[in-house]
Design an enzyme around this catalytic site. Structure first.
Site, PDB file in Angstrom:
ATOM      1  N   ARG A 230       2.188  -2.526  -3.051  1.00  0.00           N
ATOM      2  CA  ARG A 230       2.953  -3.691  -2.583  1.00  0.00           C
ATOM      3  C   ARG A 230       4.399  -3.639  -3.075  1.00  0.00           C
ATOM      4  NH1 ARG A 230      -0.928  -8.390  -4.546  1.00  0.00           N
ATOM      5  NH2 ARG A 230      -0.894  -6.941  -6.306  1.00  0.00           N
TER       6      ARG A 230
ATOM      7  N   ASN B  99      -2.456  -7.706  -0.120  1.00  0.00           N
ATOM      8  CA  ASN B  99      -3.728  -7.021  -0.246  1.00  0.00           C
ATOM      9  C   ASN B  99      -4.743  -7.731   0.638  1.00  0.00           C
ATOM     10  OD1 ASN B  99      -3.033  -4.985  -2.057  1.00  0.00           O
ATOM     11  ND2 ASN B  99      -3.509  -6.229  -3.864  1.00  0.00           N
TER      12      ASN B  99
END
Ligand code: MN
Length: 253
Positions: free
Chosen positions: A27, A45
């Site tokens: 990320r 996620n």
């Protein structure tokens, strides 16, 4: 802060990245790459061990971000990237979604006029709105929320009697910031989207300002998601303190 990016984004995609893609810095790496490319959107996620991305910008910059998703950061292993072309949404940031932005609390307050105080942690203080009728989980219900003074976080757990009236902690938990605009600017502009993880309140909400100035007026609206409860009245159904189990009328003056 992010690069300003291309205000007139011409391409937008949603990507689902499979493989070993969680817990490997994917990320953060995606945010860095998006900033460098001037791409807007978000990364989160997935619950199915995937990485999910919304990216929008120029055709070329979005293509470059997609190329990055096929590789990932050094610790990741990417088995598949599924891409869907989607509509440009007008994002002005590239944010990590699904992470806590801090705490929230709703206090029920028997002041001269009975109300509920919704407080969201923003930059170390509790931004606050007084709701005469409290929150609702029914997306068809728009609840007036009058902006009031910021409170200190130390007040979040307060329950008892003040000169200003009796107080219970009606709900509390954490929240995620959402929307196309970064916070706190979303609040400054008068449209803020967020997700609550409380004991009573769950899911997406929007605060929409309808009148600016002193005691600005907003509407608090439940978004339509799996936590919406059309026809419900959470304030009547769940009146007790999440701290002590007491109802407001059980607090001594
Ligand atoms: Mn109050």
């Amino acid at each position: 802060m992010t690069d300003r990016g291309d205000k007139s984004a011409s391409a937008a995609i949603r990507a689902v990245v499979q493989g070993e893609v969680q817990g490997v810095g994917f990320r953060d790496a995606t945010v860095s790459r998006a900033h460098a490319l001037g791409v807007m959107g978000w990364v989160r996620n997935g619950e199915d061990r995937t990485l999910r991305v919304h990216a929008e910008g120029s055709e070329r910059s979005v293509e470059e971000l997609v190329a990055f998703l096929h590789e990932g950061p050094s610790l990741a292993w990417v088995s598949e990237v599924a891409i869907d072309k989607v509509a440009v949404e007008g994002h002005e940031q590239f944010a990590i979604r699904g992470v806590s932005a801090g705490v929230f609390v709703v206090q029920e307050h028997a002041a001269t006029a009975h109300h509920f105080d919704l407080r969201l942690e923003v930059d170390g203080v509790m931004r606050s709105w007084a709701l005469p009728k409290g929150p609702s989980l029914d997306p068809a219900v728009k609840r007036l929320a009058v902006e009031v003074a910021d409170h200190a976080m130390a007040h979040d757990a307060f329950e008892g009697s003040l000169e200003a009236g009796r107080v219970i902690v009606w709900d509390r938990g954490t929240y995620e910031q959402g929307g196309r605009v970064a916070w706190p600017q979303a609040l400054t502009r008068g449209h803020a989207v967020f997700v609550l993880h409380g004991e009573k309140l769950h899911g997406g909400f929007a605060l929409q300002r309808t009148r600016s100035g002193a005691k600005a007026q907003w509407l608090l609206i439940k978004r339509r998601d799996e936590y919406a409860q059309p026809g419900s009245d959470i304030v009547a159904e769940c009146p007790r303190s999440v701290l002590s189990g007491r109802a407001l009328d059980e607090i001594l003056e």
